[in-house]
Design a protein around this motif. Structure first.
Motif, PDB file in Angstrom:
ATOM      1  N   LEU B 102       0.732  -1.220  -0.069  1.00  0.00           N
ATOM      2  CA  LEU B 102      -0.187   0.238   0.179  1.00  0.00           C
ATOM      3  C   LEU B 102       0.971   1.039  -0.106  1.00  0.00           C
ATOM      4  N   VAL B 103       2.073   1.071   0.675  1.00  0.00           N
ATOM      5  CA  VAL B 103       2.901   2.396   0.872  1.00  0.00           C
ATOM      6  C   VAL B 103       3.580   2.784  -0.694  1.00  0.00           C
ATOM      7  N   SER B 104       3.753   1.573  -1.252  1.00  0.00           N
ATOM      8  CA  SER B 104       4.381   1.762  -2.661  1.00  0.00           C
ATOM      9  C   SER B 104       3.732   2.492  -3.595  1.00  0.00           C
ATOM     10  N   TYR B 105       2.266   2.537  -3.219  1.00  0.00           N
ATOM     11  CA  TYR B 105       1.454   3.491  -4.176  1.00  0.00           C
ATOM     12  C   TYR B 105       1.813   4.948  -3.996  1.00  0.00           C
ATOM     13  N   ALA B 106       2.372   5.372  -2.952  1.00  0.00           N
ATOM     14  CA  ALA B 106       2.627   6.616  -2.599  1.00  0.00           C
ATOM     15  C   ALA B 106       4.209   6.919  -2.973  1.00  0.00           C
TER      16      ALA B 106
END
Lengths: 285, 301
Positions: B102-106
């Protein structure tokens, strides 16, 4: 671009961590073993020889059973029945399952665009398709060598597809290896159809089922003699073009035309899927 | 940090002609804990969706740190964490992998920031287990952890205590208080649990039919004073209560008219021969204020 690749890496990692991804590989392997075991039964061989022996003798094509010839038969059957279903299931899951589970809602709380997520999933779909197809091609060949040994060449005869090919073992291997990328490119339309359908507000199972039904319906029209006038318009006619690689003289122009038409269908599916994905609601309830 | 963090300027949103949010203007400062309340269909979810850029306003603008969400969503949401209602994860991945995904999307997942968030929510001992083995409370904590990476200055929580057991609710409330108190994070909570809002929120926004009908501390608007009297003869007391301008509610509580004192009512009762054994002031609740503010006028016969 760096952000896209980073997210794609995680999308692929997620794909390969999911147990369901491997169902297609296991099913394909079991199906191939079953087909080879069946082809090895004396009663089946006798029946096959009654139909084919005269032809093979007349055309001086040699032994109808060989590792390479059987590999082509088994690959074709496996990719239509197991590959088609597995590809549709996994591709249909990529968007619709994430919406059903609610995980896509979590993703879009992040500052990421729908277009970016769509293309990550599209690439993941293509990577899975190419990997499974290559696996089917390689495993069918290896199992054929185990069941039949290395004797005999590669013989493919299909009057309906205008294929007549007989090659020595070495040349046959080369033709077979060259056909696998074409097989991967042609079957890509099936997962793309499931993927596009899954971008519309529908369940993953529905998207996969519709794609499989389209494939089977198309295949029936292409292969059933009564539907011969409609056959040139089917997708399957183009999808089986990979087998032209076994023709003595490869019809490059025909291959080029068929793959261009498949590419046009693929592109249309991508555009329709992208438009649907950018507009679909993200709630499953 | 102080100052304005969120601003909605005359925001309207209509779906196929049906108005979901109507001329909504509000602002939220750094470190505030704000509740977003309202009946079903009041426009809470649409308001959150507008803040997240999931839907574009028909009119008006949503600004986060002065950046228009509709104009530059990526920049506006850079330091915003969100916990959706019923958060979902990939069961076959570990908590840590879900977090990194999920963090990788930001941004590039940063192990130190992720570990800090995991420790904050108290999930460090189970973070490398598959999420399929997590309880509902642990999933909720993981959802909060993903909202805390990267260090946000605004966290939006949609029904954060939904489905949690009593211990889980207390833990969640504690974490919300620490977010605001220790980290200066503004928290916006959309909830139906009024007791939760009373406990953790500084400020309440009440929406009704897409309009903001209340904005302030919930006990700023407590309505008329209410008491419970224990008396020996209600039949005798009834006319005296009426003469004193008070009314008896359905729950037996006495509601005083504006400007009247309870001492005057008690004196009148005693002089009328009614024995008053106890007087209890009924503390106003958010539920009372909420019901009053969102009450629909009764339709005529």
């Amino acid at each position: 671009m760096a952000a896209f690749l980073r997210q794609l890496r995680w999308e692929l990692r997620r794909l390969w961590r999911r147990p369901r991804t491997y169902v297609g590989f296991v099913a394909a392997l079991l199906f191939e073993v079953l087909l080879y075991a069946t082809l090895g039964l004396p009663v089946v061989r006798a029946q096959f020889l009654r139909g084919a022996a005269t032809l093979h003798e007349h055309l001086k094509l040699g032994e109808p059973f060989s590792a390479l010839s059987n590999a082509v038969r088994v690959t074709g059957q496996t990719i239509v029945f197991i590959g088609g279903v597995s590809l549709a299931l996994v591709a249909g899951d990529l968007v619709a399952r994430d919406v059903e589970d609610g995980t896509l809602r979590m993703v879009f709380c992040r500052p990421v665009s729908r277009t970016s997520v769509f293309f990550q999933k599209l690439v993941a779909c293509a990577v899975y398709s190419v990997t499974l197809t290559s696996f089917v091609g390689v495993s069918a060949l290896l199992l054929a060598l185990v069941f039949e040994g290395t004797s005999g060449g590669l013989v493919v005869v299909s009057f309906r597809e205008s294929i007549l090919g007989a090659h020595e073992f070495g040349a046959g291997i080369e033709r077979y290896v060259a056909s696998v990328p074409l097989l991967a490119a042609s079957i890509l339309t099936v997962p793309l159809l499931a993927f596009t359908l899954s971008c519309f507000p529908m369940k993953a199972a529905t998207a996969a089922s519709v794609a499989v039904l389209v494939l089977l319906g198309d295949w029936t029209i292409q292969s059933f003699p009564a539907f011969a006038p409609l056959s040139p318009y089917t997708l399957t006619t183009r999808i089986v073009s990979w087998r032209q690689m076994f023709n003595d003289a490869i019809p490059w122009l025909r291959l080029q035309r068929n793959y261009s038409e498949l590419a046009a269908v693929d592109l249309l599916l991508v555009v329709v899927g992208w438009l649907a994905f950018c507009r679909r609601p993200l709630t499953s309830r | 940090m102080t100052g304005e963090l969120v601003r909605l300027n005359g925001v309207c949103k209509a779906f196929r002609g049906r108005v979901a949010v109507d001329d909504l203007s509000l602002s939220i400062d750094h470190g505030e804990v704000v509740a977003l309340l309202g009946p079903n269909g009041a426009g809470k979810t649409t308001t959150l969706a507008l803040m997240l850029g999931h839907v574009r306003p028909t009119r008006g603008d949503v600004l986060l740190r002065g950046v228009s969400v509709a104009g530059d969503r990526r920049r506006a949401l850079r330091a915003v964490g969100v916990v959706v209602d019923s958060p979902a994860f990939h069961d076959y991945l570990t908590g840590w992998e879900n977090l990194a995904l999920l963090v990788s999307y930001a941004e590039v997942p940063d192990d130190a920031a992720m570990l800090d968030a995991v420790r904050f929510v108290g999930l460090d001992d189970r973070i490398h287990d598959r999420v399929g083995t997590y309880s509902h409370g642990m999933r909720q904590r993981l959802a909060l952890a993903q909202a805390l990476v990267p260090a946000p200055d605004l966290v939006l929580l949609d029904e954060p205590a939904d489905g949690l057991d009593p211990d889980g609710v207390v833990t969640m409330h504690g974490m919300i208080a620490r977010l605001s108190g220790e980290r200066g994070v503004a928290v916006v909570i959309a909830s139906h649990l009024l007791s939760e809002v009373e406990r953790v929120c500084d400020r309440v926004l009440i929406l009704d039919s897409g309009r903001l009908v209340f904005d302030g501390r919930w006990n700023d608007d407590t309505g008329p004073e209410r008491f419970r009297l224990e008396i020996d003869d209600w039949a005798c007391a009834q006319p005296i209560v009426s003469r004193a301008g008070a009314t008896v509610g359905g729950d037996g509580a006495i509601e005083l008219a504006p400007g009247r004192e309870v001492a005057d009512l008690v004196r009148a009762l005693v002089e009328g021969g009614v024995r008053v054994s106890t007087i209890t002031r009924i503390r106003p609740t958010l539920a009372d204020a909420y019901r009053r503010l969102t009450a629909k006028p009764e339709s005529g016969a």
